[in-house]
Design an enzyme around this catalytic site. Structure first.
Site, PDB file in Angstrom:
ATOM      1  N   TYR A  66       0.825  -1.213   0.000  1.00 57.64           N
ATOM      2  CA  TYR A  66       0.000   0.000   0.000  1.00 57.64           C
ATOM      3  C   TYR A  66       0.859   1.264   0.000  1.00 57.64           C
ATOM      4  CZ  TYR A  66      -4.423  -2.406   0.140  1.00 57.64           C
ATOM      5  OH  TYR A  66      -5.503  -3.171  -0.228  1.00 57.64           O
ATOM      6  N   ARG A  69       1.703   1.732  -3.595  1.00 56.46           N
ATOM      7  CA  ARG A  69       0.562   2.272  -4.363  1.00 56.46           C
ATOM      8  C   ARG A  69       0.267   3.720  -3.991  1.00 56.46           C
ATOM      9  NH1 ARG A  69      -4.217  -1.324  -3.611  1.00 56.46           N
ATOM     10  NH2 ARG A  69      -5.184   0.316  -4.818  1.00 56.46           N
ATOM     11  N   GLN A  96     -15.650   3.931  -6.418  1.00 59.55           N
ATOM     12  CA  GLN A  96     -15.039   2.765  -5.764  1.00 59.55           C
ATOM     13  C   GLN A  96     -13.542   3.014  -5.570  1.00 59.55           C
ATOM     14  OE1 GLN A  96     -16.449  -1.213  -7.458  1.00 59.55           O
ATOM     15  NE2 GLN A  96     -17.175   0.211  -8.999  1.00 59.55           N
ATOM     16  N   ASN A  97     -13.051   4.113  -6.136  1.00 65.08           N
ATOM     17  CA  ASN A  97     -11.603   4.329  -6.129  1.00 65.08           C
ATOM     18  C   ASN A  97     -11.112   4.807  -4.771  1.00 65.08           C
ATOM     19  OD1 ASN A  97     -11.780   3.608  -8.740  1.00 65.08           O
ATOM     20  ND2 ASN A  97     -11.587   5.668  -9.595  1.00 65.08           N
ATOM     21  N   VAL A  98      -9.900   4.365  -4.434  1.00 64.00           N
ATOM     22  CA  VAL A  98      -9.310   4.748  -3.149  1.00 64.00           C
ATOM     23  C   VAL A  98      -8.336   5.918  -3.326  1.00 64.00           C
ATOM     24  CG1 VAL A  98      -9.620   2.435  -2.188  1.00 64.00           C
ATOM     25  CG2 VAL A  98      -7.451   3.013  -3.310  1.00 64.00           C
ATOM     26  N   HIS A 114     -15.207   2.345  -1.157  1.00 62.29           N
ATOM     27  CA  HIS A 114     -14.153   1.434  -0.695  1.00 62.29           C
ATOM     28  C   HIS A 114     -13.068   2.170   0.082  1.00 62.29           C
ATOM     29  CE1 HIS A 114     -15.468  -1.568  -4.066  1.00 62.29           C
ATOM     30  NE2 HIS A 114     -16.275  -1.571  -3.024  1.00 62.29           N
ATOM     31  N   CYS A 125      -7.680   0.097  17.607  1.00 57.11           N
ATOM     32  CA  CYS A 125      -8.606   1.042  18.257  1.00 57.11           C
ATOM     33  C   CYS A 125      -9.370   1.879  17.230  1.00 57.11           C
ATOM     34  CB  CYS A 125      -7.869   1.924  19.265  1.00 57.11           C
ATOM     35  SG  CYS A 125      -6.803   3.172  18.519  1.00 57.11           S
ATOM     36  N   PRO A 216     -14.094   0.977 -22.376  1.00 57.87           N
ATOM     37  CA  PRO A 216     -13.612   0.435 -23.661  1.00 57.87           C
ATOM     38  C   PRO A 216     -13.945  -1.040 -23.840  1.00 57.87           C
ATOM     39  CG  PRO A 216     -11.754   1.127 -22.271  1.00 57.87           C
ATOM     40  CD  PRO A 216     -13.000   1.416 -21.503  1.00 57.87           C
ATOM     41  N   GLU A 217     -14.290  -1.729 -22.737  1.00 52.01           N
ATOM     42  CA  GLU A 217     -14.664  -3.154 -22.812  1.00 52.01           C
ATOM     43  C   GLU A 217     -16.087  -3.326 -22.308  1.00 52.01           C
ATOM     44  OE1 GLU A 217     -12.498  -5.319 -23.958  1.00 52.01           O
ATOM     45  OE2 GLU A 217     -10.765  -3.958 -23.929  1.00 52.01           O
TER      46      GLU A 217
HETATM   47  C1  BJW Z   1     -11.518   2.000 -18.556  1.00 51.24           C
HETATM   48  C2  BJW Z   1     -10.375   2.606 -18.985  1.00 51.24           C
HETATM   49  C3  BJW Z   1     -10.505   3.914 -19.406  1.00 51.24           C
HETATM   50  C4  BJW Z   1      -9.812   0.663 -18.389  1.00 51.24           C
HETATM   51  N1  BJW Z   1     -11.687   4.520 -19.390  1.00 51.24           N
HETATM   52  N2  BJW Z   1     -12.696   2.592 -18.532  1.00 51.24           N
HETATM   53  C5  BJW Z   1     -22.379 -10.786  -4.193  1.00 51.24           C
HETATM   54  C6  BJW Z   1     -22.003 -11.665  -5.186  1.00 51.24           C
HETATM   55  C7  BJW Z   1     -20.698 -12.134  -5.249  1.00 51.24           C
HETATM   56  C8  BJW Z   1     -19.744 -11.762  -4.310  1.00 51.24           C
HETATM   57  C9  BJW Z   1     -20.128 -10.893  -3.322  1.00 51.24           C
HETATM   58  C10 BJW Z   1     -21.421 -10.422  -3.269  1.00 51.24           C
HETATM   59  N3  BJW Z   1     -21.498  -9.571  -2.203  1.00 51.24           N
HETATM   60  C11 BJW Z   1     -20.291  -9.487  -1.607  1.00 51.24           C
HETATM   61  C12 BJW Z   1     -19.437 -10.299  -2.253  1.00 51.24           C
HETATM   62  C13 BJW Z   1     -18.002 -10.519  -1.885  1.00 51.24           C
HETATM   63  C14 BJW Z   1     -17.074  -9.463  -2.428  1.00 51.24           C
HETATM   64  C15 BJW Z   1     -17.159  -9.475  -3.942  1.00 51.24           C
HETATM   65  O1  BJW Z   1     -17.787  -8.655  -4.577  1.00 51.24           O
HETATM   66  N4  BJW Z   1     -16.450 -10.407  -4.561  1.00 51.24           N
HETATM   67  C16 BJW Z   1     -16.453 -10.544  -6.022  1.00 51.24           C
HETATM   68  C17 BJW Z   1     -15.096 -10.121  -6.579  1.00 51.24           C
HETATM   69  C18 BJW Z   1     -16.756 -12.003  -6.354  1.00 51.24           C
HETATM   70  N5  BJW Z   1     -17.383  -8.156  -1.880  1.00 51.24           N
HETATM   71  C19 BJW Z   1     -16.922  -7.770  -0.698  1.00 51.24           C
HETATM   72  O2  BJW Z   1     -16.231  -8.505  -0.002  1.00 51.24           O
HETATM   73  C20 BJW Z   1     -17.266  -6.374  -0.241  1.00 51.24           C
HETATM   74  N6  BJW Z   1     -17.744  -6.418   1.092  1.00 51.24           N
HETATM   75  C21 BJW Z   1     -18.967  -6.869   1.393  1.00 51.24           C
HETATM   76  O3  BJW Z   1     -19.768  -7.205   0.545  1.00 51.24           O
HETATM   77  O4  BJW Z   1     -19.247  -6.887   2.747  1.00 51.24           O
HETATM   78  C22 BJW Z   1     -20.357  -7.656   3.197  1.00 51.24           C
HETATM   79  C23 BJW Z   1     -19.856  -9.058   3.329  1.00 51.24           C
HETATM   80  C24 BJW Z   1     -18.964  -9.348   4.334  1.00 51.24           C
HETATM   81  C25 BJW Z   1     -18.507 -10.647   4.462  1.00 51.24           C
HETATM   82  C26 BJW Z   1     -18.877 -11.621   3.566  1.00 51.24           C
HETATM   83  C27 BJW Z   1     -19.758 -11.307   2.525  1.00 51.24           C
HETATM   84  C28 BJW Z   1     -20.251 -10.006   2.407  1.00 51.24           C
HETATM   85  C29 BJW Z   1     -16.020  -5.512  -0.176  1.00 51.24           C
HETATM   86  C30 BJW Z   1     -15.414  -5.288  -1.502  1.00 51.24           C
HETATM   87  C31 BJW Z   1     -14.080  -4.548  -1.333  1.00 51.24           C
HETATM   88  C32 BJW Z   1     -13.355  -4.383  -2.640  1.00 51.24           C
HETATM   89  N7  BJW Z   1     -12.027  -3.960  -2.379  1.00 51.24           N
HETATM   90  C33 BJW Z   1     -11.178  -3.610  -3.491  1.00 51.24           C
HETATM   91  C34 BJW Z   1      -9.792  -3.247  -2.946  1.00 51.24           C
HETATM   92  C35 BJW Z   1      -9.819  -1.889  -2.260  1.00 51.24           C
HETATM   93  C36 BJW Z   1      -8.535  -1.602  -1.589  1.00 51.24           C
HETATM   94  C37 BJW Z   1      -7.399  -1.432  -2.544  1.00 51.24           C
HETATM   95  O5  BJW Z   1      -7.392  -0.507  -3.375  1.00 51.24           O
HETATM   96  O6  BJW Z   1      -6.467  -2.229  -2.455  1.00 51.24           O
HETATM   97  O7  BJW Z   1     -11.755  -2.529  -4.215  1.00 51.24           O
HETATM   98  S1  BJW Z   1     -11.038  -4.904  -4.720  1.00 51.24           S
HETATM   99  C38 BJW Z   1     -10.982  -3.798  -6.094  1.00 51.24           C
HETATM  100  O8  BJW Z   1     -12.136  -4.038  -6.927  1.00 51.24           O
HETATM  101  C39 BJW Z   1     -11.142  -2.392  -5.503  1.00 51.24           C
HETATM  102  C40 BJW Z   1     -12.077  -1.769  -6.489  1.00 51.24           C
HETATM  103  O9  BJW Z   1     -12.726  -0.635  -5.921  1.00 51.24           O
HETATM  104  C41 BJW Z   1     -13.003  -2.905  -6.838  1.00 51.24           C
HETATM  105  C42 BJW Z   1     -13.744  -2.727  -8.137  1.00 51.24           C
HETATM  106  O10 BJW Z   1     -12.845  -2.620  -9.190  1.00 51.24           O
HETATM  107  P1  BJW Z   1     -13.186  -1.672 -10.427  1.00 51.24           P
HETATM  108  O11 BJW Z   1     -13.179  -0.253  -9.986  1.00 51.24           O
HETATM  109  O12 BJW Z   1     -14.402  -2.161 -11.103  1.00 51.24           O
HETATM  110  O13 BJW Z   1     -11.879  -1.856 -11.322  1.00 51.24           O
HETATM  111  P2  BJW Z   1     -11.472  -3.074 -12.279  1.00 51.24           P
HETATM  112  O14 BJW Z   1     -10.003  -3.044 -12.367  1.00 51.24           O
HETATM  113  O15 BJW Z   1     -12.126  -4.330 -11.897  1.00 51.24           O
HETATM  114  O16 BJW Z   1     -12.081  -2.649 -13.697  1.00 51.24           O
HETATM  115  C43 BJW Z   1     -11.582  -1.539 -14.402  1.00 51.24           C
HETATM  116  C44 BJW Z   1     -12.492  -1.286 -15.590  1.00 51.24           C
HETATM  117  O17 BJW Z   1     -12.063  -0.088 -16.219  1.00 51.24           O
HETATM  118  C45 BJW Z   1     -12.444  -2.390 -16.654  1.00 51.24           C
HETATM  119  O18 BJW Z   1     -13.778  -2.758 -17.005  1.00 51.24           O
HETATM  120  C46 BJW Z   1     -11.751  -1.715 -17.841  1.00 51.24           C
HETATM  121  O19 BJW Z   1     -12.237  -2.174 -19.106  1.00 51.24           O
HETATM  122  C47 BJW Z   1     -12.102  -0.284 -17.614  1.00 51.24           C
HETATM  123  N8  BJW Z   1     -11.165   0.675 -18.169  1.00 51.24           N
HETATM  124  N9  BJW Z   1      -9.327   1.675 -18.895  1.00 51.24           N
HETATM  125  C48 BJW Z   1     -12.779   3.787 -18.940  1.00 51.24           C
HETATM  126  N10 BJW Z   1      -9.408   4.568 -19.879  1.00 51.24           N
HETATM  127 ZN    ZN Z   2      -4.732   2.172  18.289  1.00 50.88          ZN
END
Ligand code: BJW
Ligand code: ZN
Length: 242
Positions: A66, A69, A96-98, A114, A125, A216-217
């Site tokens: 981290y 990053r 969703q961006n950090v 996120h 704490c 784009p996808e």
């Molecule tokens: C362009 C481009 C350009 C490129 N212009 N576009 C229901 C169903 C299934 C699973 C679950 C569910 N509910 C919950 C879950 C579990 C899990 C989950 O979703 N898993 C799936 C992956 C299967 N979710 C969770 O755990 C969440 N918590 C939760 O639900 O709590 C309740 C719970 C607790 C306990 C058990 C069960 C439920 C929390 C999710 C946290 C996600 N964390 C991350 C990391 C953050 C920290 C870090 O930065 O390190 O968040 S993972 C990562 O993915 C990050 C992002 O915010 C997130 C989404 O990614 P995003 O933004 O979509 O990016 P990409 O890279 O995936 O896509 C990029 C896109 O851009 C692509 O499509 C490209 O084509 C496009 N692109 N260039 C426009 N120029």
């Molecule tokens: Zn502390």
């Protein structure tokens, strides 16, 4: 034609919600999570870095990654798409961006589903902790920053939401409320794979919003939206919003 229709809907809307994902920041030089060989989850295993279990097992490795990053985010700058969204009065950002590129572009209504990588807090704490910005050169393991509370044995962790952790309740409730009451939802640069964030476009559509996806996808969201624009954010967002 489709871009003209999107632009028309955006100009006519009273309330616009823009849902952004990692693709929004890609042209600022911040890696996406999925989709290319350079994306984060192609290079590293999310289970080893972005879960509470990873933090418990090897916190120095997680912390170092981290810090690395964080340095990348600091070196990046908002692009024309971030800037035009910030200049649009009736446009609210749910991201969703950090990173903080929407804020640095001047957007004042930004909800981080996120968390933010630079909002550090104690893992025990939960108090906020101020952590000095990373210095070059960086290694992929790093010394932990101790919690300053005398009675606490915890360490600073990034203020992000890891897999299996709940989203911040206020942010999630606000996002659902905004998606339920907007006229137009513009979904930019998300793979639509991570829940519950990926359910927001459907919530907006169910409440009558016109939904536009920019990517784009194609994604699992593409069949659900009213209009899909196959384009990169920095190219098309300024066209649609200016
Ligand atoms: C362009 C481009 C350009 C490129 N212009 N576009 C229901 C169903 C299934 C699973 C679950 C569910 N509910 C919950 C879950 C579990 C899990 C989950 O979703 N898993 C799936 C992956 C299967 N979710 C969770 O755990 C969440 N918590 C939760 O639900 O709590 C309740 C719970 C607790 C306990 C058990 C069960 C439920 C929390 C999710 C946290 C996600 N964390 C991350 C990391 C953050 C920290 C870090 O930065 O390190 O968040 S993972 C990562 O993915 C990050 C992002 O915010 C997130 C989404 O990614 P995003 O933004 O979509 O990016 P990409 O890279 O995936 O896509 C990029 C896109 O851009 C692509 O499509 C490209 O084509 C496009 N692109 N260039 C426009 N120029
Ligand atoms: Zn502390």
């Amino acid at each position: 034609m489709t871009a003209e229709l999107a632009s028309e809907r955006i100009q006519q809307a009273e309330r616009i919600v823009v849902l952004t994902g990692a693709g929004m920041s890609a042209e600022s030089g911040i890696a996406t999570f999925r989709g290319t060989e350079e994306s984060l989850w192609s290079r590293w295993d999310p289970q080893q870095l972005a879960t509470p279990e990873a933090w418990s097992a090897h916190p120095q490795t997680v912390w170092g990654w981290y810090r690395y990053r964080h340095a990348g985010i600091q070196a990046a700058a908002p692009h024309a798409g971030h800037l035009v969204l910030a200049s649009h009065d009736n446009c609210e950002i749910i991201t969703q961006n950090v990173d903080d590129l929407h804020e640095r572009a001047g957007s004042t209504t930004v909800t981080h589903l996120h968390g933010r990588l630079d909002a550090f807090r104690c893992h025990l704490c939960h108090r906020p902790i101020s952590v000095a910005p990373p210095q070059q050169p960086l290694s992929l393991t790093a010394d932990l920053t101790k919690c300053p509370q005398p009675s606490c044995a915890g360490y600073a962790r990034p203020g992000v939401v890891w897999f299996g952790e709940n989203l911040p309740t206020d942010a999630w409730e606000h996002a659902v409320q905004s998606a339920s009451t907007c006229d137009v939802a513009v979904i930019i640069g998300t793979s639509g794979l991570v829940y519950p964030a990926a359910s927001l476009p459907g919530i907006a559509a169910d409440h009558g919003a016109f939904t536009i996806e920019i990517n784009p996808e194609r994604t699992p969201l593409t069949p659900q939206v009213d209009l899909y624009l196959c384009a990169a954010a920095a190219d098309i967002v300024p066209q649609l919003f200016s």
